[in-house]
Each structure stands twice: as C-alpha cells, then as structure tokens.
Scaffold this active site. Structure first.
Site, mmCIF file in Angstrom:
data_model
loop_
_atom_site.group_PDB
_atom_site.id
_atom_site.type_symbol
_atom_site.label_atom_id
_atom_site.label_comp_id
_atom_site.label_asym_id
_atom_site.label_seq_id
_atom_site.Cartn_x
_atom_site.Cartn_y
_atom_site.Cartn_z
ATOM 1 N N ARG A 1 -25.749 24.987 12.904
ATOM 2 C CA ARG A 1 -26.183 24.825 11.509
ATOM 3 C C ARG A 1 -27.262 23.744 11.445
ATOM 4 O O ARG A 1 -26.969 22.551 11.509
ATOM 5 C CB ARG A 1 -25.000 24.448 10.615
ATOM 6 C CG ARG A 1 -25.315 24.477 9.116
ATOM 7 C CD ARG A 1 -24.104 24.065 8.300
ATOM 8 N NE ARG A 1 -24.287 24.319 6.880
ATOM 9 C CZ ARG A 1 -24.021 25.458 6.260
ATOM 10 N NH1 ARG A 1 -23.532 26.471 6.961
ATOM 11 N NH2 ARG A 1 -24.219 25.614 4.971
ATOM 12 N N GLU B 1 -30.959 16.289 1.502
ATOM 13 C CA GLU B 1 -30.597 17.321 2.479
ATOM 14 C C GLU B 1 -31.078 18.676 1.992
ATOM 15 O O GLU B 1 -31.024 18.964 0.791
ATOM 16 C CB GLU B 1 -29.075 17.335 2.684
ATOM 17 C CG GLU B 1 -28.554 18.361 3.680
ATOM 18 C CD GLU B 1 -28.182 19.691 3.034
ATOM 19 O OE1 GLU B 1 -27.990 20.674 3.783
ATOM 20 O OE2 GLU B 1 -28.094 19.751 1.786
#
Length: 375
Positions: A213, A170
C-alpha cells in the site's frame, strides 16, 4: 444496534426544534442525536490534560487512523472533521467524539489552537487555466487563486489562520503524477507560499502490515517560527519480522464470507478473458506467507483483489476485522457499522503503524526545533 430514549420537551423548545428541522431539512431524531453527541464531544475535549506534549487537529478524519498515530506520539486531538455519517459513527464509537461535518462551512478562526494539523485530504482536480492566465498577465497568484474550490483550499485557509508548528498530509501515490505533475506542484507551491518548509515521500505500508500500500506523505514545518534551516528525513523503523497474511487471519470465519458459486465463476471467467487479451486484470488469491494487494474502498463489491484460499471450498473475502488488522488497527477498535460500510471505511483508511512511525519523527523534529529556538 441502537436503543430508544423518550424525552419530554416544553412546547416552546419543541416548536423551536421543529422550525430548525424544517429550515435544515433534517429529522427530529437526527437533531436530538447530534445535540447529545456534540455535548459528549465537548465534555471529552474539556477533559484535555494540561501536560500533553502537543495538540493536533484531525481533518478528513475518516475513522481515525491518523488520530491513533498522533495519539501514540503523545498528542491530544482538540478538533476533528469528517463529513461521512457512517465514518462519524465509527469515529464516535472509538474516540467518544463526533467530528464536525462539511469543512467548507467551518470558520477557520473557530478551530482550536493546535501544534500539528493532520489531514488525509481527497485529491481533486485543480484549475490550472486561471493561474496560467494570471501568470501571462504578470499578476501574482497565491494559494487562494490556485486552490479555491478544492478541499485542499480548506487546509490552506486553516494553516494560514492558525499557523500550527507542523502539518502532515496523506494522499494516494498518484497525487504526484496527477495531471502530469501539475496538481502536486500547485499543492507544494501553495504550502511554501504559506511559509512552510515542505518535505514529501512515497511510503509503502508493507513493512508494517502484510499489504502492499503506497501512499504519499507531505510534511511541513513553520518557517516563521523556525526559520528556513530545517532538515527532515523519513528515517523509518519497519516492523521485524515482516508481517505476513496469515498473521491477520481469524481462526474461524462465518460461511457468509465464502464466495458463492456464481460470483466465483464470474471472477474466474473475467480473469480468463483479460488474460487472453494480455491484460493483468483479475482476482487475487493472497499468499498466506506473503503480502496482499492494496485494500480499496470497492472491496465490499466482491472482495476480488484480496481473496483467501480455503480447502474444499470457494475462496473467501476478508472479514471486516481482518481488514482492520490489514491496516494495522488494534483489535479493540470498535466496528459499529455494517460489513459494507466497514469495508469502505478500512479501504479508505491508512496503515496505522506506518503513520505512527512518521508521526513520531514529526514530533521529534518539532521538539528539536523548539529546543533550538529556546537556546
């Protein structure tokens, strides 16, 4: 909050620890505290049940958002690594394990066997010049040449040594465009050179929490184990109804979170100045029936990107618990650190339910591939 204990040590043990402290420039308190936490961590790891669906490791673990996601998918974490001492403190408070520190000093062969490698790694600049020079000379380059000196290299060397079935990485959305796309190219090529089939997507957390986000997720499956005929899709299952800001707000909030007159005046003047210049910089009042801007690690400074309107008062910043909720952490998640550290930690973390959704997809695909191999 902390408590004191008093222990008696034989002279020879005390002298040995004192010498160790001098050599490593650490205090007696830190040495003893770390030893106790390592003991508790080892005890927790030894309690791993034999029937877990899969084992995973949690690198650049932060406060454990990715761990929660893979725990929910039925996995057992067998190793974690995080260098920040305050994040280690939060991690220990919630999982009973002290993550190992500085990953650059960890022997990859000492890491326990695992099925999935999970990492929210930092984005660092890659040296493209050296690679270009080798290419011009007709010399082959591998991930070691391309990534040496970056923390991504540590992920690569662990993948090479332990060969998990899959990985999930990530990072920030801008990783794809960093250095005109060269950084992302080095990353994907390095993973493919290690013989993993690589998939990626930029995903937005606002379908799971009331926050815009965007993050990039990079998924890989081991070609040596499964072959090249691997197909993976990010078929997500968003939360319904879509969460909104007022869902995460606490009913009663301490006045200390209300902006002072001085800070509120500064933020208004700052925003007005940039509006006059045609820029979009400034504070953000969150719509209680909508989603917020992206929570960042700088939120502790003034809270300007996400402010909550109050009747008859200046706006306020979110509380640490509200920040935790904004990232999808459960309400029983322990916050043992100061507000400043908590804001940094949640600002650096992940949207937990989004990661949990993707984790389920990774585990499902891994099982499909395992079943195919066993046919």
């Amino acid at each position: 909050m902390s408590k004191q204990i008093h222990i008696r040590l034989d002279d020879v043990v005390y002298d040995a620890i004192t010498d160790y402290n001098k050599d490593n420039d650490i205090s007696m308190h830190d040495t003893v505290s770390n030893a106790i936490m390592q003991f508790l961590t080892q005890k927790n790891l030894e309690d791993t049940p034999s029937d877990v669906l899969f084992r995973f490791i949690d690198l650049f673990a932060g406060i454990g958002g990715m761990r929660i996601a893979f725990d929910r998918a039925g996995g057992k974490c067998v190793y974690s690594n995080e260098w920040n001492k305050y994040s280690q403190q939060t991690y220990f408070a919630n999982f009973g394990e002290q993550p190992e520190g500085d990953i650059t000093k960890v022997d990859e062969n000492s890491i326990p066997d695992h099925d999935v490698l999970v990492a929210g790694f930092p984005c660092q600049p890659f040296s493209i010049a050296g690679v270009a020079k080798k290419n011009s000379l007709g010399r082959a380059t591998g991930f070691e040449d391309k990534t040496q000196g970056t923390l991504f290299f540590d992920i690569c060397r662990i993948l090479k040594a332990k060969r998990p079935k899959a990985f999930m990485l990530e990072n920030v959305k801008n990783l794809k465009s960093h250095d005109k796309g060269r950084t992302f190219k080095v990353i994907t090529e390095s993973l493919e050179e290690l013989d993993y089939e690589v998939f990626h997507a930029v995903l937005d957390g606002q379908n799971y929490v009331p926050q815009h986000r965007e993050r990039i997720l990079i998924i890989g499956f081991d070609r040596k184990r499964y072959g090249k005929d691997i197909d993976f899709h990010f078929d997500l299952t968003p939360v319904k109804p879509k969460p909104i800001i007022k869902d995460i707000l606490e009913p009663k909030v301490d006045d200390k979170y209300t902006l002072s007159d001085k800070l509120w005046s500064y933020l208004q003047n700052y925003a007005a100045k940039h509006r006059a210049a045609g820029n979009g910089f400034g504070y953000g009042i969150a719509d209680p029936n909508g989603v917020s801007r992206t929570l960042s690690a700088r939120y502790y400074k003034d809270g300007s990107e996400i402010l909550i309107e109050q009747k008859g008062k200046n706006p306020r910043r979110l509380t640490p618990r509200e920040c935790a909720r904004l990232q999808g952490f459960p309400d029983d998640f322990v916050i043992p650190v100061s507000d400043t550290q908590a804001y940094k930690q949640f600002g650096n973390s992940v949207v937990v339910p989004l990661m949990a959704d993707v984790a389920q997809l990774v585990v499902k695909k891994m099982k499909e591939l395992d079943d195919r191999n066993n046919d």
